[in-house]
Scaffold this active site. Structure first.
Site, PDB file in Angstrom:
ATOM      1  N   THR A 215       1.445   3.914   4.264  1.00 38.32           N
ATOM      2  CA  THR A 215       2.312   2.763   4.509  1.00 38.32           C
ATOM      3  C   THR A 215       3.739   3.062   4.059  1.00 38.32           C
ATOM      4  O   THR A 215       4.679   2.981   4.850  1.00 38.32           O
ATOM      5  CB  THR A 215       1.782   1.516   3.772  1.00 38.32           C
ATOM      6  OG1 THR A 215       0.449   1.237   4.238  1.00 38.32           O
ATOM      7  CG2 THR A 215       2.669   0.309   4.047  1.00 38.32           C
TER       8      THR A 215
ATOM      9  N   ASN B 147      -2.977   0.257   6.974  1.00 37.26           N
ATOM     10  CA  ASN B 147      -4.415   0.510   7.053  1.00 37.26           C
ATOM     11  C   ASN B 147      -5.178  -0.782   7.328  1.00 37.26           C
ATOM     12  O   ASN B 147      -5.233  -1.672   6.461  1.00 37.26           O
ATOM     13  CB  ASN B 147      -4.902   1.116   5.733  1.00 37.26           C
ATOM     14  CG  ASN B 147      -4.265   2.462   5.448  1.00 37.26           C
ATOM     15  OD1 ASN B 147      -4.357   3.380   6.255  1.00 37.26           O
ATOM     16  ND2 ASN B 147      -3.611   2.577   4.302  1.00 37.26           N
TER      17      ASN B 147
ATOM     18  N   ARG C 222      -7.613  13.226   6.308  1.00 35.67           N
ATOM     19  CA  ARG C 222      -7.271  11.855   5.931  1.00 35.67           C
ATOM     20  C   ARG C 222      -8.452  10.903   6.156  1.00 35.67           C
ATOM     21  O   ARG C 222      -8.762  10.064   5.295  1.00 35.67           O
ATOM     22  CB  ARG C 222      -6.067  11.387   6.745  1.00 35.67           C
ATOM     23  CG  ARG C 222      -5.712   9.906   6.612  1.00 35.67           C
ATOM     24  CD  ARG C 222      -5.337   9.521   5.205  1.00 35.67           C
ATOM     25  NE  ARG C 222      -4.822   8.154   5.155  1.00 35.67           N
ATOM     26  CZ  ARG C 222      -4.682   7.437   4.050  1.00 35.67           C
ATOM     27  NH1 ARG C 222      -5.011   7.961   2.871  1.00 35.67           N
ATOM     28  NH2 ARG C 222      -4.191   6.216   4.094  1.00 35.67           N
TER      29      ARG C 222
ATOM     30  N   SER D 213       0.443  -3.245   4.577  1.00 36.74           N
ATOM     31  CA  SER D 213      -0.315  -2.011   4.759  1.00 36.74           C
ATOM     32  C   SER D 213      -0.402  -1.622   6.228  1.00 36.74           C
ATOM     33  O   SER D 213      -0.454  -2.478   7.109  1.00 36.74           O
ATOM     34  CB  SER D 213      -1.736  -2.177   4.199  1.00 36.74           C
ATOM     35  OG  SER D 213      -2.481  -0.974   4.319  1.00 36.74           O
TER      36      SER D 213
ATOM     37  N   PHE E 177      -8.282  -1.594   7.226  1.00 39.98           N
ATOM     38  CA  PHE E 177      -9.322  -1.949   6.247  1.00 39.98           C
ATOM     39  C   PHE E 177      -8.703  -2.642   5.033  1.00 39.98           C
ATOM     40  O   PHE E 177      -9.317  -3.546   4.444  1.00 39.98           O
ATOM     41  CB  PHE E 177     -10.098  -0.697   5.811  1.00 39.98           C
ATOM     42  CG  PHE E 177      -9.377   0.180   4.810  1.00 39.98           C
ATOM     43  CD1 PHE E 177      -9.467  -0.078   3.449  1.00 39.98           C
ATOM     44  CD2 PHE E 177      -8.610   1.247   5.235  1.00 39.98           C
ATOM     45  CE1 PHE E 177      -8.805   0.726   2.526  1.00 39.98           C
ATOM     46  CE2 PHE E 177      -7.932   2.051   4.323  1.00 39.98           C
ATOM     47  CZ  PHE E 177      -8.037   1.790   2.968  1.00 39.98           C
ATOM     48  N   ASP E 178      -7.505  -2.242   4.672  1.00 43.24           N
ATOM     49  CA  ASP E 178      -6.805  -2.827   3.529  1.00 43.24           C
ATOM     50  C   ASP E 178      -6.325  -4.243   3.865  1.00 43.24           C
ATOM     51  O   ASP E 178      -6.460  -5.176   3.057  1.00 43.24           O
ATOM     52  CB  ASP E 178      -5.616  -1.929   3.176  1.00 43.24           C
ATOM     53  CG  ASP E 178      -5.057  -2.191   1.789  1.00 43.24           C
ATOM     54  OD1 ASP E 178      -5.678  -2.932   1.010  1.00 43.24           O
ATOM     55  OD2 ASP E 178      -3.988  -1.618   1.487  1.00 43.24           O
TER      56      ASP E 178
ATOM     57  N   LYS F 184     -10.224  -0.029  -2.966  1.00 36.26           N
ATOM     58  CA  LYS F 184     -10.076  -0.964  -1.869  1.00 36.26           C
ATOM     59  C   LYS F 184     -11.138  -0.623  -0.818  1.00 36.26           C
ATOM     60  O   LYS F 184     -11.442   0.555  -0.631  1.00 36.26           O
ATOM     61  CB  LYS F 184      -8.697  -0.832  -1.205  1.00 36.26           C
ATOM     62  CG  LYS F 184      -7.496  -1.045  -2.100  1.00 36.26           C
ATOM     63  CD  LYS F 184      -6.236  -0.753  -1.271  1.00 36.26           C
ATOM     64  CE  LYS F 184      -4.970  -0.812  -2.082  1.00 36.26           C
ATOM     65  NZ  LYS F 184      -3.784  -0.472  -1.245  1.00 36.26           N
TER      66      LYS F 184
ATOM     67  N   SER G  78      -2.237   0.693  -5.024  1.00 36.09           N
ATOM     68  CA  SER G  78      -2.810   1.909  -4.443  1.00 36.09           C
ATOM     69  C   SER G  78      -4.187   2.277  -4.991  1.00 36.09           C
ATOM     70  O   SER G  78      -4.553   1.939  -6.121  1.00 36.09           O
ATOM     71  CB  SER G  78      -1.858   3.076  -4.703  1.00 36.09           C
ATOM     72  OG  SER G  78      -2.353   4.277  -4.185  1.00 36.09           O
ATOM     73  N   ASN G  79      -4.928   3.029  -4.163  1.00 42.98           N
ATOM     74  CA  ASN G  79      -6.159   3.664  -4.599  1.00 42.98           C
ATOM     75  C   ASN G  79      -5.879   4.846  -5.512  1.00 42.98           C
ATOM     76  O   ASN G  79      -6.770   5.318  -6.218  1.00 42.98           O
ATOM     77  CB  ASN G  79      -6.959   4.167  -3.384  1.00 42.98           C
ATOM     78  CG  ASN G  79      -7.855   3.104  -2.779  1.00 42.98           C
ATOM     79  OD1 ASN G  79      -8.220   2.134  -3.422  1.00 42.98           O
ATOM     80  ND2 ASN G  79      -8.219   3.290  -1.516  1.00 42.98           N
TER      81      ASN G  79
ATOM     82  N   ASP H 292       0.862  -1.172   0.000  1.00 40.40           N
ATOM     83  CA  ASP H 292       0.000   0.000   0.000  1.00 40.40           C
ATOM     84  C   ASP H 292       0.905   1.230   0.000  1.00 40.40           C
ATOM     85  O   ASP H 292       2.037   1.186   0.507  1.00 40.40           O
ATOM     86  CB  ASP H 292      -0.893  -0.015   1.248  1.00 40.40           C
ATOM     87  CG  ASP H 292      -1.669   1.265   1.408  1.00 40.40           C
ATOM     88  OD1 ASP H 292      -2.418   1.616   0.490  1.00 40.40           O
ATOM     89  OD2 ASP H 292      -1.498   1.930   2.445  1.00 40.40           O
TER      90      ASP H 292
END
Length: 228
Positions: free
Chosen positions: A14, A177, A41, A175, A179-180, A151, A118-119, A10
């Site tokens: 990250t 994150n 964020r 990651s 959620f990821d 994601k 990545s998003n 990520d």
């Protein structure tokens, strides 16, 4: 280390420090900067989730700008348009975390294939990683823009596997994150959660990351210890 192991990193939060915008915010709003950055964020991620569920894709930069505008309203910071554009420009040159380069070097020396995942759009991510001096450590950049969703849609993780020409058993999502990480676990991948702060909380969903590391210099040894 198995030579067919693939590590998918990520990017925002990250490898790249999204709080790198704090200095610019502090010049504009002083002590209000930390709260503003946090709100910005959090809303950026929320907007990407909502767009994904609505199937109303926009470039991640649009989510970022919408979130900036929200933070201005929520925290009563009536920034001029020129200032908002300057803050958006800062997002294109955010710094890498101090441990990112060492972690990527170790992975390359171990012969591991690494992707940035990545998003963000491919062009934005490539520019960001180039500016941070770490782009050359990746075999490629895999962006959600090809699928026009975000994601943690499971299609995104399958797209990663297809692009990397690998299977979930051989692929790791790296990651900070949660959620990821949960999205990758849900798709059968192995995961490394980068817990940079003792205060960071992993969502209590009854699933745990394959490994938990405090920084990227621990990654290769941690991954290696979980390979059969």
């Amino acid at each position: 280390m198995k030579k067919n192991t693939v590590l998918a990193f990520d990017v925002y939060g990250t490898l790249i420090d999204t709080q790198g915008v704090l200095a610019a915010l502090a010049q504009v709003m002083g002590d209000a900067a930390p709260a503003f950055s946090k709100q910005w964020r959090e809303k950026q991620l929320e907007y990407s989730f909502r767009r994904g569920l609505m199937r109303d894709y926009v470039d991640f930069s649009v989510c970022t700008r919408n979130a900036l505008d929200y933070a201005c309203l929520a925290l009563k910071q009536p920034l001029e348009e020129s200032t908002r554009q300057e803050l958006m420009a800062v997002y294109k040159t955010l710094p890498a975390f101090p441990d990112a380069l060492a972690g990527l070097k170790a992975a390359k020396e171990a012969g591991i294939t690494c992707y940035a995942f990545s998003n963000g759009s491919a062009s934005a991510v490539e520019g960001l990683l180039q500016h941070a001096g770490i782009l050359d450590y990746f075999t490629g950049v895999i962006s959600v823009e090809s699928l026009q969703t975000f994601k943690p849609n499971p299609d995104v993780y399958q797209y990663l596997l297809n692009t990397a020409e690998t299977k979930a058993d051989n692929a790791w999502l790296i990651s900070s994150n949660p959620f990821d990480v949960l999205g990758a676990l849900n798709h059968g991948m192995k995961t490394a959660w980068v817990k940079r702060s003792d205060e960071a909380i992993f969502d209590p969903w009854g699933e745990e990351p394959t490994v938990v590391i405090s920084n990227l210099t621990e990654l290769v040894s941690s991954v290696d210890s979980h390979l059969i």
